[in-house]
Design an enzyme around this catalytic site. Sequence first.
Site, mmCIF file in Angstrom:
data_model
loop_
_atom_site.group_PDB
_atom_site.id
_atom_site.type_symbol
_atom_site.label_atom_id
_atom_site.label_comp_id
_atom_site.label_asym_id
_atom_site.label_seq_id
_atom_site.Cartn_x
_atom_site.Cartn_y
_atom_site.Cartn_z
ATOM 1 N N HIS A 78 41.510 38.864 46.899
ATOM 2 C CA HIS A 78 40.503 37.960 46.328
ATOM 3 C C HIS A 78 40.297 38.272 44.834
ATOM 4 C CE1 HIS A 78 36.309 36.030 46.569
ATOM 5 N NE2 HIS A 78 36.305 36.664 45.408
ATOM 6 N N GLU A 79 40.092 39.553 44.533
ATOM 7 C CA GLU A 79 39.869 39.947 43.131
ATOM 8 C C GLU A 79 41.105 39.683 42.276
ATOM 9 O OE1 GLU A 79 37.038 40.584 41.906
ATOM 10 O OE2 GLU A 79 36.120 40.566 43.891
ATOM 11 N N HIS A 82 41.268 36.124 41.083
ATOM 12 C CA HIS A 82 40.451 35.919 39.878
ATOM 13 C C HIS A 82 41.221 36.390 38.649
ATOM 14 C CE1 HIS A 82 36.702 34.833 41.763
ATOM 15 N NE2 HIS A 82 36.568 35.975 42.403
HETATM 16 ZN ZN LIG Z 1 35.115 36.564 43.787
#
Ligand SMILES: [Zn+2]
Length: 383
Positions: A78-79, A82
Amino acid sequence: MKTDVQSAARRGRRSIKLFKVRGIQINLDFSWFIVFALVLWSLSAGYLPHVFPGSSRPIYWTAGLFATLLFFFSIIAHELCHSMMALRLGIKIPEINLFIFGGVARLSEEAANPKDEFKIAAVGPLSSFALAAVFWGIRNVVEAGPAIIVEVFGYLAWANFALAVFNLIPGFPLDGGRIFRALWWWKSGSMARATKIASDIGKGFAIALMVLGGLQMLSGAVIGGVWLIFIGMFLKGMAEVSYQEIAIRQSLEGMRVRDIMIKDVVTAPSDLPLKRLISDYFLRYGFRGFPVTDDGRVLGLVSLGNIKDLSEEEQRTKTVGQAMTPVTPELIIPPETQVTEALKQMAQENTGRLLVMDKDRMIGMITQTGLLRLLEMKRALET
Ligand SMILES: [Zn+2]
């Protein structure tokens, strides 16, 4: 979740360097081990025996460990999503810090426009939804296999789905707050205003979580309640810090040390007795520190901290030169430096003032209190 907690990173949290992905350092904070152990324990000793009774302990713990590892890799994924998006948009990501119950990708700067901000924020929950779908797909493929494996993938699908939904809550600094901020920024054109509203919602949400946690504790669910309070406190702190950082950075954006420095600096001669430094300088001017000079040459800095612990006797016999902090490169800043950099340097060196030097000549001084006063004034003028 993703936010810019440079201050947390600057404070030098204790963490382990894990590995690098495309130049991004992934760090693991020690607090993660606690969370890892808690998730592992609640899965292996609680959830799995509950949904899949009648198996042996080693099987629960093996399956639990497998699920926990995959869940934590889901958070890293998830990170990374980004970060990859930010990189594509030309924003550098020095590191990703994983701590408490999530991760934080540290951006070197803010997104330049609401569209970029939207993309960087939205890709996180999207990746978690995608992971949830993938794990759900695997769960359906292995459905004919051992039931516990089906349970593990079902759990991973659910956990990623929950992660995405939690992050979509529209309070800054959660992804949903960033998305909200991007939309508001795009509509109103004011990033500062959008940040303020998004972080207020974030704070409100955090307080609601804490109240909910308190009610849960009263009703007997102590551990669940403590968790909610804990998460609420964490989110509230993040909302406040992120907002302050952005507010300060924004109002100082583009300013250089030369623009804001004190030009007519009062200096103290190095052979001055301390007694007279107190009466003729500290008490007279009300400043908390003075550069120390000898024949126009800067030798050091003397501040209240240097003299407040000296005895009466020492104050009478010693000179300023004997009590001062000798000047070192860390106490000097060139006039063309960005003010935001100067603030960082003062925080790192734990000093309230820096000498502005143009080559060997002192042309001014900047102080933390002076900067704060300037910020206050700017804010007052804006509203
Ligand atoms: Zn996030």
